[in-house]
Design an enzyme around this catalytic site. Structure first.
Site, PDB file in Angstrom:
ATOM      1  N   TYR A 181       0.623  -1.363  -0.053  1.00 44.06           N
ATOM      2  CA  TYR A 181      -0.061  -0.047   0.004  1.00 44.06           C
ATOM      3  C   TYR A 181       0.812   1.279  -0.107  1.00 44.06           C
ATOM      4  O   TYR A 181       0.305   2.526  -0.155  1.00 44.06           O
ATOM      5  CB  TYR A 181      -1.070   0.011   1.105  1.00 44.06           C
ATOM      6  CG  TYR A 181      -2.051  -1.035   1.268  1.00 44.06           C
ATOM      7  CD1 TYR A 181      -3.070  -1.120   0.563  1.00 44.06           C
ATOM      8  CD2 TYR A 181      -1.980  -2.220   2.100  1.00 44.06           C
ATOM      9  CE1 TYR A 181      -3.924  -2.035   0.524  1.00 44.06           C
ATOM     10  CE2 TYR A 181      -2.801  -3.121   2.272  1.00 44.06           C
ATOM     11  CZ  TYR A 181      -3.917  -3.043   1.184  1.00 44.06           C
ATOM     12  OH  TYR A 181      -4.625  -4.101   1.134  1.00 44.06           O
ATOM     13  N   HIS A 205      -4.272   6.348  -1.262  1.00 44.08           N
ATOM     14  CA  HIS A 205      -4.699   6.212  -0.234  1.00 44.08           C
ATOM     15  C   HIS A 205      -3.873   6.561   1.054  1.00 44.08           C
ATOM     16  O   HIS A 205      -4.317   6.847   2.128  1.00 44.08           O
ATOM     17  CB  HIS A 205      -5.424   5.247   0.126  1.00 44.08           C
ATOM     18  CG  HIS A 205      -7.129   5.029   0.822  1.00 44.08           C
ATOM     19  ND1 HIS A 205      -7.825   6.280   0.897  1.00 44.08           N
ATOM     20  CD2 HIS A 205      -7.569   3.872   1.480  1.00 44.08           C
ATOM     21  CE1 HIS A 205      -8.801   6.297   1.472  1.00 44.08           C
ATOM     22  NE2 HIS A 205      -8.926   4.663   1.815  1.00 44.08           N
ATOM     23  N   PHE A 208      -5.040  -0.439   9.744  1.00 43.20           N
ATOM     24  CA  PHE A 208      -5.980  -0.260   8.470  1.00 43.20           C
ATOM     25  C   PHE A 208      -6.965   0.970   8.565  1.00 43.20           C
ATOM     26  O   PHE A 208      -7.318   1.426   9.471  1.00 43.20           O
ATOM     27  CB  PHE A 208      -6.571  -1.601   8.053  1.00 43.20           C
ATOM     28  CG  PHE A 208      -5.624  -2.626   7.459  1.00 43.20           C
ATOM     29  CD1 PHE A 208      -5.112  -2.419   6.232  1.00 43.20           C
ATOM     30  CD2 PHE A 208      -4.980  -3.564   8.191  1.00 43.20           C
ATOM     31  CE1 PHE A 208      -4.334  -3.203   5.968  1.00 43.20           C
ATOM     32  CE2 PHE A 208      -4.044  -4.338   7.807  1.00 43.20           C
ATOM     33  CZ  PHE A 208      -3.600  -4.294   6.584  1.00 43.20           C
ATOM     34  N   ASN A 228      -9.957   1.619   7.897  1.00 43.35           N
ATOM     35  CA  ASN A 228     -11.316   1.791   8.310  1.00 43.35           C
ATOM     36  C   ASN A 228     -11.339   1.642   9.940  1.00 43.35           C
ATOM     37  O   ASN A 228     -12.469   1.683  10.559  1.00 43.35           O
ATOM     38  CB  ASN A 228     -12.141   0.597   7.970  1.00 43.35           C
ATOM     39  CG  ASN A 228     -11.790  -0.718   7.856  1.00 43.35           C
ATOM     40  OD1 ASN A 228     -10.757  -1.017   8.621  1.00 43.35           O
ATOM     41  ND2 ASN A 228     -12.602  -1.641   7.233  1.00 43.35           N
ATOM     42  N   ASP A 238      -5.877  11.823   2.040  1.00 44.23           N
ATOM     43  CA  ASP A 238      -6.301  11.755   0.771  1.00 44.23           C
ATOM     44  C   ASP A 238      -7.690  12.348   0.675  1.00 44.23           C
ATOM     45  O   ASP A 238      -8.660  11.975   1.203  1.00 44.23           O
ATOM     46  CB  ASP A 238      -6.349  10.505  -0.126  1.00 44.23           C
ATOM     47  CG  ASP A 238      -6.918   9.398   0.571  1.00 44.23           C
ATOM     48  OD1 ASP A 238      -6.922   9.037   1.553  1.00 44.23           O
ATOM     49  OD2 ASP A 238      -7.712   8.750  -0.277  1.00 44.23           O
ATOM     50  N   ASN A 252     -13.484   6.412   5.004  1.00 44.33           N
ATOM     51  CA  ASN A 252     -13.517   5.432   5.939  1.00 44.33           C
ATOM     52  C   ASN A 252     -12.847   5.665   7.292  1.00 44.33           C
ATOM     53  O   ASN A 252     -13.168   5.611   8.631  1.00 44.33           O
ATOM     54  CB  ASN A 252     -13.331   4.102   5.765  1.00 44.33           C
ATOM     55  CG  ASN A 252     -14.612   3.384   4.848  1.00 44.33           C
ATOM     56  OD1 ASN A 252     -15.676   3.937   5.135  1.00 44.33           O
ATOM     57  ND2 ASN A 252     -14.231   2.691   3.986  1.00 44.33           N
TER      58      ASN A 252
END
Length: 198
Positions: A15, A20, A66, A68, A93, A114
Site C-alpha cells: 500500500y 490512499h 488499516f 477503517n 487523501d 472510512n
C-alpha cells in the site's frame, strides 16, 4: 494549538505508494523535516513520534490498524495525553479535489472516507482539523459499481504527473505547519488556499 498530527493510510509494503496513503507520505515528510523517528508504539496501535515544531511539543502518528479502524489508534494516543479533538489535525487523501490541491478545514462530514468516519466515531465528534490532499477522482464512475471503482482507484499509485502535483501540494502544506501548530489557522488557510493549484 495542534498537539497531534495524524497521517492516514494502510500498513504494508503493497500500500506504500497508493493514493490512499497520502496522509502517511505527509507525516513521513514532516518527521524527516523535524528530524523525528516514527517507532512502533503498540499501546497506540501505530507508528508515533514526539517532536517539537515552532517551539511546541507535537505528536506525529500513523495508525497501523488499516484505514477503517484509524480511530482506535487516534483515540488511544489522544486519551493518554489528554489531547482534545480540536487539537488534532488529520491528514488524508481527498477524492473530491484535484491532485495539486490542499485544503485545511475544521469539522464537516467524512465524504465517504472510512478513516475520517472511524476517527469521528471514536472521538464522538467530527470537530477535529483536517488537511485534505487532493488525489482526483476516477473519471469513468457509473452509478452501478461506483464504490468498487473508487476502491480500486485509491488503492493504486498515482500517475507520474499526478504524483508530482501531490508532492507539490504536500510541500506547500509543510510550509504552513508552523502556523498550524501555533493555532494560527486563519493565516495558515489564507497562505495555503491562495497558492497555485488551489
Amino acid at each position: 494549538m495542534i498537539k497531534l498530527i495524524v497521517g492516514l493510510g494502510n500498513p504494508g509494503a503493497e500500500y506504500t505508494a497508493t493514493r490512499h496513503n497520502a496522509g502517511f507520505w505527509f507525516v513521513d515528510a514532516l518527521a524527516q523535516q523535524c528530524g523525528a523517528s516514527l517507532t512502533n508504539q503498540k499501546n497506540f496501535h501505530g507508528f508515533a513520534a514526539r517532536t517539537r515544531v515552532a517551539g511546541q511539543e507535537l505528536w506525529l502518528l500513523e495508525p497501523q490498524t488499516f484505514m477503517n479502524r484509524s480511530g482506535q489508534s487516534v483515540v488511544a494516543l489522544a486519551r493518554f495525553y489528554k489531547i482534545l479533538p480540536d487539537e488534532i489535525l488529520v491528514v488524508h487523501d481527498e477524492l473530491d479535489m484535484l491532485p495539486g490541491t490542499a485544503k485545511l478545514k475544521r469539522g464537516g462530514g467524512s465524504g465517504g472516507h472510512n478513516g475520517l468516519k472511524d476517527i469521528a466515531a471514536h472521538l464522538t465528534t467530527p470537530e477535529f482539523w483536517r488537511l485534505r490532499l487532493g488525489i482526483g477522482h476516477p473519471r469513468t464512475l457509473q452509478p452501478a459499481g461506483s464504490q468498487q471503482q473508487v476502491a480500486d482507484f485509491v488503492l493504486k499509485p498515482p500517475r507520474k504527473e499526478e504524483q508530482a502535483q501531490i508532492d507539490d501540494a504536500m510541500s506547500r502544506s509543510l510550509d504552513i505547519v508552523d502556523l498550524v501548530v501555533k493555532g494560527e489557522m486563519e493565516k495558515a488557510m489564507m497562505r495555503l488556499h491562495a497558492t497555485p493549484g488551489k
